[in-house]
Design an enzyme around this catalytic site. Structure first.
Site, PDB file in Angstrom:
ATOM      1  N   CYS A 117      63.063  48.840  13.998  1.00 43.25           N
ATOM      2  CA  CYS A 117      61.796  48.322  13.469  1.00 43.25           C
ATOM      3  C   CYS A 117      60.598  49.221  13.764  1.00 43.25           C
ATOM      4  O   CYS A 117      59.696  49.351  12.939  1.00 43.25           O
ATOM      5  CB  CYS A 117      61.533  46.901  13.951  1.00 43.25           C
ATOM      6  SG  CYS A 117      61.433  46.677  15.733  1.00 43.25           S
ATOM      7  N   ASP A 146      55.783  43.300   7.711  1.00 43.56           N
ATOM      8  CA  ASP A 146      56.879  43.095   8.655  1.00 43.56           C
ATOM      9  C   ASP A 146      58.156  43.747   8.131  1.00 43.56           C
ATOM     10  O   ASP A 146      58.629  43.391   7.048  1.00 43.56           O
ATOM     11  CB  ASP A 146      57.093  41.589   8.830  1.00 43.56           C
ATOM     12  CG  ASP A 146      58.057  41.247   9.948  1.00 43.56           C
ATOM     13  OD1 ASP A 146      58.759  42.157  10.432  1.00 43.56           O
ATOM     14  OD2 ASP A 146      58.105  40.057  10.323  1.00 43.56           O
ATOM     15  N   HIS A 181      61.144  43.413   9.208  1.00 42.68           N
ATOM     16  CA  HIS A 181      62.338  42.684   9.630  1.00 42.68           C
ATOM     17  C   HIS A 181      62.969  41.864   8.507  1.00 42.68           C
ATOM     18  O   HIS A 181      63.232  40.671   8.641  1.00 42.68           O
ATOM     19  CB  HIS A 181      62.007  41.781  10.817  1.00 42.68           C
ATOM     20  CG  HIS A 181      61.581  42.536  12.026  1.00 42.68           C
ATOM     21  ND1 HIS A 181      60.291  42.990  12.201  1.00 42.68           N
ATOM     22  CD2 HIS A 181      62.281  42.950  13.109  1.00 42.68           C
ATOM     23  CE1 HIS A 181      60.212  43.633  13.355  1.00 42.68           C
ATOM     24  NE2 HIS A 181      61.409  43.625  13.926  1.00 42.68           N
TER      25      HIS A 181
END
Length: 342
Positions: free
Chosen positions: A9, A185, A187
């Site tokens: 990430c 984000d 993810h």
């Protein structure tokens, strides 16, 4: 490895920051294009946008300058980390610098961990430059004294965003709304995009590289270790950045960036030893578990009118069918059819 879920990430947040800088480099800040228009200007912008995105494709193609594979491989060389291990913010910045150097890229990447930008190192033979400032602004959380600078930094015309995150979860911060930051984000797992021979793609082919629904987060929830990015296309832009940041300091904002006319001493270029996806790389910290599910870097496309929901999803199911700051630093961090820019 067939995925970077669970460990990549921070690399993805770094990719997104780099991608924003490259967008600024080739397209500027105020631009739009249509995927279906045959207008020459729209066609040119579409081709430039596609060229930027293709530098982040997940493969070893020479044109994939900043692919996750190349970042992880250079991370092993620079950081002594194997694929599957976590990278910190400074390590990621160092990798981006190394990849840009290897490719003799149009954009130079300059990194600093003490908050000082040494102008002689940049100005001797100036080229368009992405300045990456790795800083640790607290211990467990960001010290509130830096809130004003974080907000002001994201509003500077040279801002390319911030790679940081929450504890254990890296994010890319693109803007500010009131007392909260807007973020993207990484993810969300998505399939790899296959490169075409003619580098021609449909909007749907590159949909996973954009996100029309940024989320919001309070600064009190941020991990203190982050990388500030500033893209300077010209010497004039670099001088303007210095003036703006010095003006912030004059106005009482605790700035974490300063400028020196000389060259950086060797001691200002430390080795980094990361311990997690977000966190200090020169200060001892516990390893943190990543919440995983990482795939492609995301580029902000079109801001919706209502982005009040911090839990708004950035995955494909949430997309419209039309498809788009005198205080000493706490420490140093040594590890839709239309598309528009930030």
């Amino acid at each position: 490895f067939t995925t970077d879920a669970g460990w990549g990430c921070m690399l993805r947040a770094g990719q997104t920051l780099m991608a924003q800088a490259l967008q600024l480099h080739v397209l500027g800040r105020d631009w739009t294009f249509s995927w279906t228009s045959s207008d020459p200007e729209h066609t040119k912008r579409r081709q430039l946008y596609t060229r930027v995105v293709s530098e982040f494709f997940d493969d070893y193609d020479p044109r994939s300058t900043f692919s996750i594979q190349r970042m992880a491989a250079l991370g092993q060389q620079f950081e002594g980390k194997y694929i599957g291990e976590w990278f910190g913010p400074y390590g990621t910045a160092r990798i981006l610098r190394g990849l840009a150097q290897q490719a003799s890229h149009d954009v130079t990447v300059y990194t600093t961990t003490d908050g000082v930008v040494y102008l002689a190192d940049i100005c001797a033979e100036f080229r368009p430059t992405l300045i990456l400032v790795a800083s640790m602004l607290g211990i467990d959380r960001v010290n509130p004294v830096y809130y004003a600078f974080i907000q002001a930094s994201l509003m500077l015309p040279q801002s390319a965003g911030i790679a940081g995150g929450r504890p254990s979860s890296a994010l890319y911060f693109a803007g500010v709304q009131g007392d909260e930051l807007l973020y993207l984000d990484p993810h969300t797992t998505r399939p790899v995009v296959t490169r075409t021979n003619n580098n021609e793609y449909l909007q749907s082919d590159l949909a996973s590289y954009s996100c029309p629904t940024p989320r919001r987060i309070a600064m009190s929830r941020l991990d203190p270790c982050m990388v500030f990015g500033y893209y300077c296309a010209t010497l004039e832009s670099l001088i303007d950045l210095r003036s703006r940041i010095e003006l912030l300091a004059d106005d009482g904002v605790t700035a974490i960036v300063s400028f020196d006319n000389g060259h950086a001493p060797e001691s200002a270029i430390p080795e980094s030893h990361g311990s997690g996806p977000v966190g200090s790389e020169s200060i001892k910290s516990e390893a943190r578990a990543d919440d995983g599910r990482v795939s492609t870097p995301v580029l902000l496309t079109k801001l919706p009118n209502d982005s009040d929901n911090d839990d708004a999803s950035c995955n494909s199911t949430s997309r419209p069918k039309s498809e788009s700051g005198e205080i000493v630093l706490e420490g140093e961090c040594s590890d839709e059819e239309w598309v528009t820019d930030l």
